[in-house]
Design a protein around this motif. Structure first.
Motif, PDB file in Angstrom:
ATOM      1  N   ILE A  78       4.613  -4.105   7.947  1.00 44.49           N
ATOM      2  CA  ILE A  78       5.853  -3.341   8.108  1.00 44.49           C
ATOM      3  C   ILE A  78       5.693  -2.062   7.291  1.00 44.49           C
ATOM      4  N   SER A  79       5.837  -0.926   7.936  1.00 48.43           N
ATOM      5  CA  SER A  79       5.531   0.353   7.288  1.00 48.43           C
ATOM      6  C   SER A  79       6.672   1.338   7.433  1.00 48.43           C
ATOM      7  N   GLN A  80       6.749   2.223   6.454  1.00 55.91           N
ATOM      8  CA  GLN A  80       7.618   3.394   6.562  1.00 55.91           C
ATOM      9  C   GLN A  80       6.732   4.632   6.481  1.00 55.91           C
ATOM     10  N   ILE A 135      10.245   3.557  10.659  1.00 56.77           N
ATOM     11  CA  ILE A 135       9.759   2.220  10.366  1.00 56.77           C
ATOM     12  C   ILE A 135       8.909   1.710  11.533  1.00 56.77           C
ATOM     13  N   TYR A 136       7.769   1.136  11.204  1.00 57.48           N
ATOM     14  CA  TYR A 136       6.889   0.533  12.196  1.00 57.48           C
ATOM     15  C   TYR A 136       6.610  -0.916  11.833  1.00 57.48           C
ATOM     16  N   ARG A 155       1.904  10.458   4.372  1.00 61.70           N
ATOM     17  CA  ARG A 155       2.681   9.696   3.386  1.00 61.70           C
ATOM     18  C   ARG A 155       3.249   8.444   4.043  1.00 61.70           C
ATOM     19  N   PHE A 156       2.915   7.304   3.486  1.00 64.77           N
ATOM     20  CA  PHE A 156       3.454   6.058   4.026  1.00 64.77           C
ATOM     21  C   PHE A 156       3.478   4.989   2.949  1.00 64.77           C
ATOM     22  N   THR A 157       4.305   3.977   3.196  1.00 69.22           N
ATOM     23  CA  THR A 157       4.375   2.772   2.369  1.00 69.22           C
ATOM     24  C   THR A 157       4.249   1.588   3.309  1.00 69.22           C
ATOM     25  N   LEU A 214       0.855  -1.180   0.000  1.00 66.55           N
ATOM     26  CA  LEU A 214       0.000   0.000   0.000  1.00 66.55           C
ATOM     27  C   LEU A 214       0.896   1.237   0.000  1.00 66.55           C
ATOM     28  N   ILE A 215       0.668   2.135  -0.950  1.00 66.17           N
ATOM     29  CA  ILE A 215       1.452   3.370  -1.051  1.00 66.17           C
ATOM     30  C   ILE A 215       0.476   4.547  -1.007  1.00 66.17           C
TER      31      ILE A 215
END
Length: 217
Positions: free
Chosen positions: A79-81, A103-104, A124-126, A56-57
Motif C-alpha cells: 500500500i503506497s502513497q 494511494i495505490y 517521493r513515495f511512502t 519504505l520512505i
C-alpha cells in the motif's frame, strides 16, 4: 533470479546507486543517500520482526531515466502513497502505466515487474509492505479469509485513491521523527490505523451496495 521481498529491498539501494549512511542507520532502520554522480535524495527502509512488515520512505531525483526489473518470489501486499507522478510501471507483458499522485495498492503476482523513473524529476513515495502472515498474525485469519481480505482491500483502494484520512496517516508515517523502539511502535500503530480505515471503508461500501430496479421490478 526470483527474490524474496526482503532480499529485493535490501539490494535495491545499491542497484539504484544509493550508499548507506551509517550514522543515520540502526539495526532495523536503514538510511541511504543517492550518490551525487547519479542524482540526489534519500531512501529509508524500516524492518519489523521477521520482515512481516516493512516500510519504505523515498525522496530522490535521478539525473537520468532508469529502469528497474524484478521478479519477487513470494506473495505480499504493498500500500503506497505517491506524492509525485514521475514514475511508471508494467507487469509482465502488459502495457506501461503511469503512476499518478495518490494511494495505490498492489498484490504481487510473482510476474516480472518493470519500474521506470524519469531523469530530472523528483520521486517521493511512502510504501507499507505487508506479508500474508502479517494479516494472519494480527487479524487471526485463515488462508481463505486472508485472501478475501487482501483482494477486497486492493479493490477498495484502487477505487478510492485519494481518501483524505489515508493520506493523513501516510504523512504521519513519513514525518515521524522518533528513533529506535519508539519509532517502530509508532509506525506499527499507524499501519494498524491504516488497515482499520481500509476495513471500515470496505464494510461501509458493502452496506451501501444499491440495486437498480426497472419499471417492471
Amino acid at each position: 533470479m526470483a527474490l524474496s521481498i526482503a532480499d529485493y529491498l535490501l539490494q535495491l539501494p545499491e542497484n539504484m546507486n544509493f550508499a548507506k549512511v551509517q550514522e543515520l542507520s540502526g539495526e532495523d532502520s536503514l538510511y541511504y543517500r543517492m550518490l551525487s554522480d547519479y542524482g540526489s535524495g534519500s531512501f529509508q527502509l524500516i524492518r519489523f520482526e521477521n520482515d512481516l512488515l516493512m516500510i519504505l520512505i523515498a525522496d530522490y531525483t535521478p539525473k537520468e531515466t532508469f529502469e528497474k526489473i524484478a521478479t519477487i518470489s513470494e506473495e505480499y501486499m504493498e500500500i503506497s502513497q505517491f506524492e509525485t507522478d514521475s514514475s511508471s510501471f508494467k507487469i509482465g507483458g502488459r502495457k506501461r502505466n503511469q503512476v499518478d499522485k495518490g494511494i495505490y495498492c498492489y498484490l504481487n503476482t510473482q510476474k516480472k515487474t518493470y519500474t521506470y523513473c524519469e531523469g530530472g524529476k523528483a520521486v517521493r513515495f511512502t510504501k507499507v509492505i505487508l506479508s500474508p502472515q502479517y494479516f494472519q498474525t494480527y487479524f487471526k485469519l485463515h488462508d481463505e479469509n486472508n485472501a478475501r481480505l487482501l483482494s477486497s482491500a486492493r479493490d477498495y483502494l484502487l477505487k478510492n485513491p485519494n481518501l483524505p484520512e489515508l493520506n493523513f496517516v501516510f504523512q504521519q508515517i513519513r514525518d515521524c521523527q522518533a528513533e529506535g523502539t519508539t519509532l517502530k511502535l509508532y509506525l506499527e500503530s499507524k499501519v494498524m490505523e491504516l488497515l482499520s480505515l481500509v476495513v471500515k471503508g470496505i464494510e461501509q461500501e458493502q452496506k451501501h451496495i444499491s440495486v437498480k430496479l426497472d419499471y417492471k421490478d
